[in-house]
Design a protein around this motif. Structure first.
Motif, PDB file in Angstrom:
ATOM      1  N   GLU A 245       1.435   5.891  -7.315  1.00 20.48           N
ATOM      2  CA  GLU A 245       0.496   6.973  -7.814  1.00 20.48           C
ATOM      3  C   GLU A 245       1.048   8.126  -8.070  1.00 20.48           C
ATOM      4  O   GLU A 245       0.754   8.946  -9.057  1.00 20.48           O
ATOM      5  CB  GLU A 245      -0.524   6.893  -6.778  1.00 20.48           C
TER       6      GLU A 245
ATOM      7  N   SER B 283      -0.849  -3.522 -10.572  1.00 19.19           N
ATOM      8  CA  SER B 283      -0.077  -2.832  -9.857  1.00 19.19           C
ATOM      9  C   SER B 283       0.335  -3.336  -8.556  1.00 19.19           C
ATOM     10  O   SER B 283       1.462  -3.076  -8.234  1.00 19.19           O
ATOM     11  CB  SER B 283      -1.140  -1.628  -9.496  1.00 19.19           C
ATOM     12  N   ARG B 284      -0.056  -4.237  -7.830  1.00 15.12           N
ATOM     13  CA  ARG B 284       0.056  -4.648  -6.521  1.00 15.12           C
ATOM     14  C   ARG B 284       1.158  -5.568  -6.924  1.00 15.12           C
ATOM     15  O   ARG B 284       2.478  -5.729  -6.254  1.00 15.12           O
ATOM     16  CB  ARG B 284      -0.863  -5.804  -6.017  1.00 15.12           C
TER      17      ARG B 284
ATOM     18  N   GLN C 139       0.774  -1.188   0.133  1.00 18.74           N
ATOM     19  CA  GLN C 139       0.075   0.060  -0.047  1.00 18.74           C
ATOM     20  C   GLN C 139       0.963   1.210   0.087  1.00 18.74           C
ATOM     21  O   GLN C 139       0.709   2.238  -0.643  1.00 18.74           O
ATOM     22  CB  GLN C 139      -0.922   0.076   1.106  1.00 18.74           C
TER      23      GLN C 139
ATOM     24  N   ILE D 199      -4.702   3.394  -7.829  1.00 13.38           N
ATOM     25  CA  ILE D 199      -4.038   2.422  -8.324  1.00 13.38           C
ATOM     26  C   ILE D 199      -4.195   1.312  -7.327  1.00 13.38           C
ATOM     27  O   ILE D 199      -3.292   1.438  -6.286  1.00 13.38           O
ATOM     28  CB  ILE D 199      -2.605   2.881  -8.584  1.00 13.38           C
ATOM     29  N   ASP D 200      -4.889   0.320  -7.439  1.00 14.71           N
ATOM     30  CA  ASP D 200      -5.054  -0.827  -6.516  1.00 14.71           C
ATOM     31  C   ASP D 200      -5.387  -2.292  -7.244  1.00 14.71           C
ATOM     32  O   ASP D 200      -5.704  -3.042  -6.660  1.00 14.71           O
ATOM     33  CB  ASP D 200      -6.167  -0.377  -5.320  1.00 14.71           C
TER      34      ASP D 200
ATOM     35  N   ALA E 114       4.175  -3.504  -7.506  1.00 10.61           N
ATOM     36  CA  ALA E 114       4.723  -2.840  -6.189  1.00 10.61           C
ATOM     37  C   ALA E 114       5.376  -3.662  -5.428  1.00 10.61           C
ATOM     38  O   ALA E 114       6.608  -3.579  -4.803  1.00 10.61           O
ATOM     39  CB  ALA E 114       3.439  -2.335  -5.299  1.00 10.61           C
TER      40      ALA E 114
ATOM     41  N   GLU F 249       4.044   1.295  -0.999  1.00  5.15           N
ATOM     42  CA  GLU F 249       4.573   1.554  -2.412  1.00  5.15           C
ATOM     43  C   GLU F 249       3.561   2.068  -3.636  1.00  5.15           C
ATOM     44  O   GLU F 249       4.003   2.726  -4.394  1.00  5.15           O
ATOM     45  CB  GLU F 249       5.151   0.073  -2.733  1.00  5.15           C
ATOM     46  N   LEU F 250       2.203   1.660  -3.221  1.00  2.00           N
ATOM     47  CA  LEU F 250       1.277   2.132  -4.376  1.00  2.00           C
ATOM     48  C   LEU F 250       1.092   3.595  -4.401  1.00  2.00           C
ATOM     49  O   LEU F 250       0.752   4.200  -5.352  1.00  2.00           O
ATOM     50  CB  LEU F 250       0.117   1.344  -4.081  1.00  2.00           C
TER      51      LEU F 250
END
Length: 337
Positions: free
Chosen positions: A131, A253-254, A124, A248-249, A257, A126-127
């Motif tokens: 972003e 994306s995860r 989270q 971004i989730d 990350a 890193e997201l």
């Protein structure tokens, strides 16, 4: 307990009626079946979580997790049940290699969503950084679209101001020369307001008039260009405000990350590998147990059963061939009508 035992024996893919004739093998195959069951259960959790991150719908996550877990369970059950103990370890290992490779691939696939959950807090954070980088890149691209015209307008405004300043400097110089001629400190060094002074005064007045004209014309152009700059700035801000700022989730994306975290942090990288190795160990455990365990009574019974079937099949084929040959012989010896 008997129901659990029977269920785990079913999970192992063993032939239960035949296994009852070899009760010493029950615990071994029960343990193998339990491992297969819990691997499928972990796969269901993993697949459900992955689907939840994509669609954010509990029913889709539940349905996909159930299907995915059953599919992995069935694959593992087939992998283990398809291995049979023979007298040659080399041949058994050769037969186990494709199954081990498949088990490793399954382990890697089912471990990845659970890795995302284990490192969820770090992901989270890193997201958020990702972003900000994405938003910065978007703003830079928008700014690049307006920057060329902005630079052109600023350069034109600077050129117009420089022209005014240059003409002002020229006027000041001519006025100074005329003043020095009038007070005798320059020029002819004679203090008077004669024709030389008047000529120089005329040049200064002409330069002043030209400065006024240039200031008026350039000032109007400068105001026009500044209005265009303000319009460009408003358009830039409006375009930036319309950019996609969604959170971004997603699964991709995860994963990205997590990849950044493992590249940047050695402890996270090792922890990530330990989780993968744990799932690989769990997934390949039934295959290794079946491979390294000694040949038992159940394997002897199974081989006898298979051998009896092979003999029966050969007898049936030979019987049919004899019947066919006899029929053909009778057909050839029958008198023609």
């Amino acid at each position: 307990m008997k129901r659990f035992r029977d269920f785990f024996l079913f999970c192992s893919g063993v032939h239960v009626p035949m296994l009852k004739r070899a009760p010493s093998e029950v615990n071994k195959y029960g343990g193998i079946g339990a491992t297969i069951f819990f691997t499928g259960l972990l796969a269901a959790f993993s697949g459900g979580y992955a689907m939840w991150t994509v669609f954010n719908q509990w029913w889709a996550a539940l349905l996909f997790g159930l299907v995915w877990g059953l599919m992995i369970f069935n694959l593992d059950r087939y992998i283990v049940s398809g291995m049979k103990k023979r007298n040659s370890f080399k041949n058994e290992f050769g037969m186990a290699i494709p199954r081990l490779v498949l088990a490793v691939l399954i382990a890697v696939v089912i471990s990845k969503p659970l890795e995302l959950q284990v490192f969820n807090k770090e992901i989270q954070q890193e997201l958020i950084t990702m972003e900000q980088q994405v938003f910065k890149t978007q703003e830079d691209k928008v700014k690049e679209r307006f920057q060329k015209r902005t630079d052109e307008l600023n350069a034109e405004i600077t050129g117009l101001n420089n022209a005014i300043q240059a003409q002002a400097a020229k006027r000041d110089t001519l006025q100074l020369i005329a003043q020095q001629e009038a007070d005798g400190t320059g020029g002819s060094r004679i203090r008077n307001l004669g024709p030389i002074y008047k000529a120089k005064k005329a040049d200064a007045d002409s330069a002043a008039a030209l400065l006024q004209t240039i200031s008026g014309q350039n000032g109007a152009l400068i105001n026009q260009k500044r209005r265009e700059l303000a319009s460009l700035d408003s358009s830039y801000k409006a375009t930036v405000a319309q950019l996609d700022r969604s959170h971004i989730d997603g699964l991709a994306s995860r994963l990205e990350a997590l990849g950044r975290l493992t590249d940047r942090s050695v402890p996270v990288r090792w922890a990530n590998w330990f989780i993968i190795l744990l799932f690989i160990t769990i997934e390949t455990a039934p295959v290794f147990v079946k491979l390294i365990s000694p040949r038992g009574p159940y394997d002897d019974l199974l081989e006898v059963h298979e051998h009896a079937y092979i003999i029966y099949r050969k007898e049936q084929i030979e019987k049919r061939e004899r019947a066919y040959a006899k029929k053909m012989m009778i057909g050839q010896t029958a008198p023609a009508s």
